[in-house]
Design an enzyme around this catalytic site. Structure first.
Site, PDB file in Angstrom:
ATOM      1  N   LYS A  98       0.836  -1.192  -0.126  1.00 25.52           N
ATOM      2  CA  LYS A  98      -0.078   0.056   0.075  1.00 25.52           C
ATOM      3  C   LYS A  98       1.086   1.368   0.042  1.00 25.52           C
ATOM      4  O   LYS A  98       1.852   1.305   0.573  1.00 25.52           O
ATOM      5  CB  LYS A  98      -0.851  -0.150   1.163  1.00 25.52           C
ATOM      6  CG  LYS A  98      -2.106   0.961   1.143  1.00 25.52           C
ATOM      7  CD  LYS A  98      -3.329  -0.142   0.643  1.00 25.52           C
ATOM      8  CE  LYS A  98      -4.283   0.746   0.197  1.00 25.52           C
ATOM      9  NZ  LYS A  98      -5.471   0.111  -0.173  1.00 25.52           N
TER      10      LYS A  98
ATOM     11  N   ASP B  72      -7.027   4.269  -4.422  1.00 34.01           N
ATOM     12  CA  ASP B  72      -7.743   4.058  -3.247  1.00 34.01           C
ATOM     13  C   ASP B  72      -8.350   5.483  -3.010  1.00 34.01           C
ATOM     14  O   ASP B  72      -8.453   6.489  -4.060  1.00 34.01           O
ATOM     15  CB  ASP B  72      -6.728   3.770  -2.210  1.00 34.01           C
ATOM     16  CG  ASP B  72      -7.507   3.323  -0.657  1.00 34.01           C
ATOM     17  OD1 ASP B  72      -7.725   2.097  -0.769  1.00 34.01           O
ATOM     18  OD2 ASP B  72      -7.442   3.984   0.131  1.00 34.01           O
TER      19      ASP B  72
HETATM   20  P1  NDP Z   1     -12.806   8.079  -3.117  1.00 31.27           P
HETATM   21  O1  NDP Z   1     -12.030   8.660  -2.925  1.00 31.27           O
HETATM   22  O2  NDP Z   1     -13.620   7.453  -4.298  1.00 31.27           O
HETATM   23  O3  NDP Z   1     -14.207   8.009  -1.941  1.00 31.27           O
HETATM   24  C1  NDP Z   1     -13.840   8.217  -0.726  1.00 31.27           C
HETATM   25  C2  NDP Z   1     -15.263   8.630  -0.076  1.00 31.27           C
HETATM   26  O4  NDP Z   1     -14.999   8.306   1.344  1.00 31.27           O
HETATM   27  C3  NDP Z   1     -15.718  10.105  -0.324  1.00 31.27           C
HETATM   28  O5  NDP Z   1     -17.141  10.088  -0.164  1.00 31.27           O
HETATM   29  C4  NDP Z   1     -15.010  10.694   0.921  1.00 31.27           C
HETATM   30  O6  NDP Z   1     -15.391  12.087   1.383  1.00 31.27           O
HETATM   31  C5  NDP Z   1     -15.208   9.754   2.036  1.00 31.27           C
HETATM   32  N1  NDP Z   1     -14.036  10.114   2.878  1.00 31.27           N
HETATM   33  C6  NDP Z   1     -12.811   9.762   2.899  1.00 31.27           C
HETATM   34  N2  NDP Z   1     -12.163   9.991   3.961  1.00 31.27           N
HETATM   35  C7  NDP Z   1     -13.156  10.224   4.851  1.00 31.27           C
HETATM   36  C8  NDP Z   1     -13.084  10.652   6.508  1.00 31.27           C
HETATM   37  N3  NDP Z   1     -11.802  10.381   6.930  1.00 31.27           N
HETATM   38  N4  NDP Z   1     -14.191  10.746   6.750  1.00 31.27           N
HETATM   39  C9  NDP Z   1     -15.317  10.716   6.258  1.00 31.27           C
HETATM   40  N5  NDP Z   1     -15.485  10.623   5.006  1.00 31.27           N
HETATM   41  C10 NDP Z   1     -14.463  10.227   4.220  1.00 31.27           C
HETATM   42  O7  NDP Z   1     -12.383   6.314  -2.290  1.00 31.27           O
HETATM   43  P2  NDP Z   1     -12.947   4.919  -2.499  1.00 31.27           P
HETATM   44  O8  NDP Z   1     -14.258   4.849  -2.646  1.00 31.27           O
HETATM   45  O9  NDP Z   1     -11.951   4.182  -3.560  1.00 31.27           O
HETATM   46  O10 NDP Z   1     -12.658   4.220  -1.118  1.00 31.27           O
HETATM   47  C11 NDP Z   1     -13.449   4.062   0.071  1.00 31.27           C
HETATM   48  C12 NDP Z   1     -13.082   2.932   0.846  1.00 31.27           C
HETATM   49  O11 NDP Z   1     -12.944   1.888   0.203  1.00 31.27           O
HETATM   50  C13 NDP Z   1     -11.569   3.126   1.635  1.00 31.27           C
HETATM   51  O12 NDP Z   1     -11.601   2.700   2.743  1.00 31.27           O
HETATM   52  C14 NDP Z   1     -10.617   2.392   0.571  1.00 31.27           C
HETATM   53  O13 NDP Z   1      -9.682   2.074   1.170  1.00 31.27           O
HETATM   54  C15 NDP Z   1     -11.638   1.200   0.406  1.00 31.27           C
HETATM   55  N6  NDP Z   1     -11.373   0.296  -0.870  1.00 31.27           N
HETATM   56  C16 NDP Z   1     -11.337   0.926  -1.974  1.00 31.27           C
HETATM   57  C17 NDP Z   1     -10.915   0.086  -3.101  1.00 31.27           C
HETATM   58  C18 NDP Z   1     -10.953   0.676  -4.561  1.00 31.27           C
HETATM   59  O14 NDP Z   1     -10.749  -0.034  -5.438  1.00 31.27           O
HETATM   60  N7  NDP Z   1     -10.895   1.827  -4.876  1.00 31.27           N
HETATM   61  C19 NDP Z   1     -11.004  -1.443  -2.965  1.00 31.27           C
HETATM   62  C20 NDP Z   1     -11.216  -1.757  -1.509  1.00 31.27           C
HETATM   63  C21 NDP Z   1     -11.379  -1.189  -0.451  1.00 31.27           C
HETATM   64  P3  NDP Z   1     -14.803  13.308   0.597  1.00 31.27           P
HETATM   65  O15 NDP Z   1     -15.098  13.424  -0.581  1.00 31.27           O
HETATM   66  O16 NDP Z   1     -15.229  14.336   1.640  1.00 31.27           O
HETATM   67  O17 NDP Z   1     -13.280  13.066   1.219  1.00 31.27           O
HETATM   68  O1  2IT Z   2      -7.896  -1.719  -0.624  1.00 29.56           O
HETATM   69  C1  2IT Z   2      -7.869  -2.025  -1.750  1.00 29.56           C
HETATM   70  O2  2IT Z   2      -8.094  -3.417  -2.125  1.00 29.56           O
HETATM   71  C2  2IT Z   2      -7.740  -1.653  -2.859  1.00 29.56           C
HETATM   72  N1  2IT Z   2      -7.438  -0.032  -2.621  1.00 29.56           N
HETATM   73  C3  2IT Z   2      -7.444  -1.746  -4.263  1.00 29.56           C
HETATM   74  C4  2IT Z   2      -6.064  -2.414  -4.744  1.00 29.56           C
HETATM   75  C5  2IT Z   2      -5.728  -2.838  -6.047  1.00 29.56           C
HETATM   76  O3  2IT Z   2      -4.666  -3.001  -6.122  1.00 29.56           O
HETATM   77  O4  2IT Z   2      -6.645  -2.848  -6.878  1.00 29.56           O
END
Ligand code: NDP
Ligand code: 2IT
Length: 449
Positions: free
Chosen positions: A122, A162
């Site tokens: 990561k 992420d």
């Molecule tokens: P994005 O940046 O697309 O969206 C993140 C969302 O969460 C936004 O709505 C953001 O709001 C909100 N957010 C972020 N930080 C905070 C905080 N500290 N408090 C409240 N709200 C918050 O990210 P993803 O959708 O990709 O990721 C969301 C979660 O999913 C994370 O935990 C990530 O690690 C996990 N994840 C993502 C994967 C992926 O493929 N993208 C895969 C597996 C897990 P704001 O716009 O105000 O910051």
């Molecule tokens: O938390 C996760 O699994 C991710 N942000 C996706 C990682 C990836 O390599 O697609």
């Protein structure tokens, strides 16, 4: 085990999130160590909590007014026992070593569960993309890659997105990597479709999470049809979680960002979801604007002084936390149970605090930990790597079918292993033990390296 946890804490006393993630795994795998003395002899626990490599670097960049800024860049190469390091990059002001080590640690087990050959890593930066112009984001990404390129590669370490890193950022990062290396390879996943990306990768985490939830409900003879669902976040994972729940006949009532949340009793339908996607992915606005446009919705700003999140205090059947870590505390978990929620399926990484998890488990709620339920994103990243290696791209239905198959396999592994270890229905134990055994067996096979 207590002494082991103490030693982890003493080594890095400030890394609270990392300790939290390690503690959960250590708690689960004790019976595995008891049954397999060779694991204790090989001291696998001490080896698995220490990153193989930690890279920290300076990222200087210039804003549109010509002012110079410096952020910190990181890549944690946690474990390469079963494949190249693989995991996302996070750009968010809260990023530090503790958060990235917890994410990298979780990623090791998650990637093992996918059945694909990927190790865990990561990275990211404390850079805040919010309010920055496209040009500023581009200059930051280019500077970030000017250092990262020497540590990554398609057979070494393959980053992805992420929080704060989506298609735009992956494009800028890839462009600089390609220029520096003078080669076009699958060094990043989440690429755009017309230059090496995979169909379904943008949807994969959210879709996979809902496929996993469907499998869990099926164990009780139920489905998502007609279920009222609460979702936090409004980014990549949240958007496609909404989409798949709608496909399966469920209703979605909430979405949030770091400023507040919206509650829409009428339900977020496809038209409203299209508005959210445009709002968040194109105009990069705030979720409050949803309630400005759809008058039936209520917006509640985040109140830092309140010790619970009111988003989790509505009558519902299912909850999908899809924003960030530690967003459900013990009180929130109690509210969810009181309001009738019978399934909690994590889209975000480690969104539920340990005492919240305990509330769910004590109440008989179907509870899926992130490393199982959100593995669909990295699974399709693995499929993107395969397609890149073969220099071809599979059609949408093929990737989606593979994703569904993988999520079903993860569900089955969790259920089977949990039963084998005397904790039927405990997805935490199932996921931790299944991932752990695969990784430590590979580590032992490869000797003391
Ligand atoms: P994005 O940046 O697309 O969206 C993140 C969302 O969460 C936004 O709505 C953001 O709001 C909100 N957010 C972020 N930080 C905070 C905080 N500290 N408090 C409240 N709200 C918050 O990210 P993803 O959708 O990709 O990721 C969301 C979660 O999913 C994370 O935990 C990530 O690690 C996990 N994840 C993502 C994967 C992926 O493929 N993208 C895969 C597996 C897990 P704001 O716009 O105000 O910051
Ligand atoms: O938390 C996760 O699994 C991710 N942000 C996706 C990682 C990836 O390599 O697609």
């Amino acid at each position: 085990m207590k002494a082991f946890m103490e030693s982890v804490k003493v080594k890095d006393p400030d890394q609270k999130e990392f300790h939290q993630a390690v503690m959960e795994v250590v708690d689960s795998v004790k019976p595995v160590l008891d049954r397999n003395p060779q694991y204790r002899k090989a001291n696998v626990l001490s080896r698995i909590v220490e990153p193989e490599r930690t890279i920290i670097f300076r990222v200087p960049w210039m804003d549109d007014r010509g002012e110079i800024h410096v952020n910190r860049g990181f890549r944690i190469e946690m474990n390469s026992a079963i494949g190249p390091y693989k995991g996302g990059l996070r750009f968010h002001p809260s990023v530090n070593l503790s958060i990235l080590k917890f994410l990298a640690f979780e990623q090791v087990f998650k990637n093992a569960l996918t059945t694909l050959p990927m190790g865990g890593g990561k990275g990211g930066s404390d850079f805040d993309p919010k309010g920055k112009s496209d040009n500023e984001v581009m200059r930051f990404c280019q500077s970030f890659m000017c250092e990262l390129f020497r540590h990554v590669g398609p057979n070494t370490d393959v980053p992805a997105g992420d929080i704060g890193v989506g298609a735009r950022e992956i494009g800028f990062l890839f462009g600089m990597y390609k220029k520096l290396r003078n080669e076009f390879t699958g060094v990043l996943t989440g690429k755009s479709l017309n230059w090496g990306g995979s169909l379904i990768r943008p949807e994969a985490t959210g879709f996979g999470c809902v496929y996993f939830a469907s499998e869990m409900l099926a164990t009780k003879g139920e489905s998502l049809s007609g279920k009222r669902c609460l979702i936090s976040g409004s980014g990549n994972v949240a958007q496609y979680t909404v989409e798949k729940i709608l496909d399966l006949g469920g209703a979605v009532l909430t979405l949030s960002d770091s400023s507040g949340y919206i509650y829409d009793e009428a339900g977020i339908d496809r038209q409203k979801l299209a508005f959210v996607k445009k709002l968040k992915n194109v105009s990069r606005g705030r979720i409050k604007e949803y309630a400005d446009k759809y008058k039936e919705a209520v917006y509640t700003p985040r109140d830092g002084a309140v010790l619970f999140n009111p988003l989790w205090n509505h009558k519902a059947d299912c909850a999908f936390p899809c924003a960030t870590e530690n967003e459900i505390n013990q009180t929130d978990a109690g509210h969810l149970v009181k309001n009738g929620v019978r399934l909690v399926c994590e889209g975000a990484n480690m969104p539920t605090m340990p005492d919240g998890v305990k509330v769910f488990q004590d109440s008989g709620v179907l509870y899926a930990p992130a490393k199982a339920s959100n593995a669909g994103g990295v699974a399709v990243s693995g499929l993107e790597m395969s397609q890149n290696s073969m220099r071809l791209s599979w059609p949408r239905n093929e990737v989606d079918e593979r994703l569904q198959f993988i999520m079903k396999s993860i569900h089955k592994a969790c259920v089977t292993v949990a039963e084998e270890y005397g904790s039927p229905g405990n997805y935490v134990i199932g996921a931790n033990i299944a991932g752990f055994i695969k990784v430590v067996n590979a580590m032992i096979d490869q000797g003391l390296v």
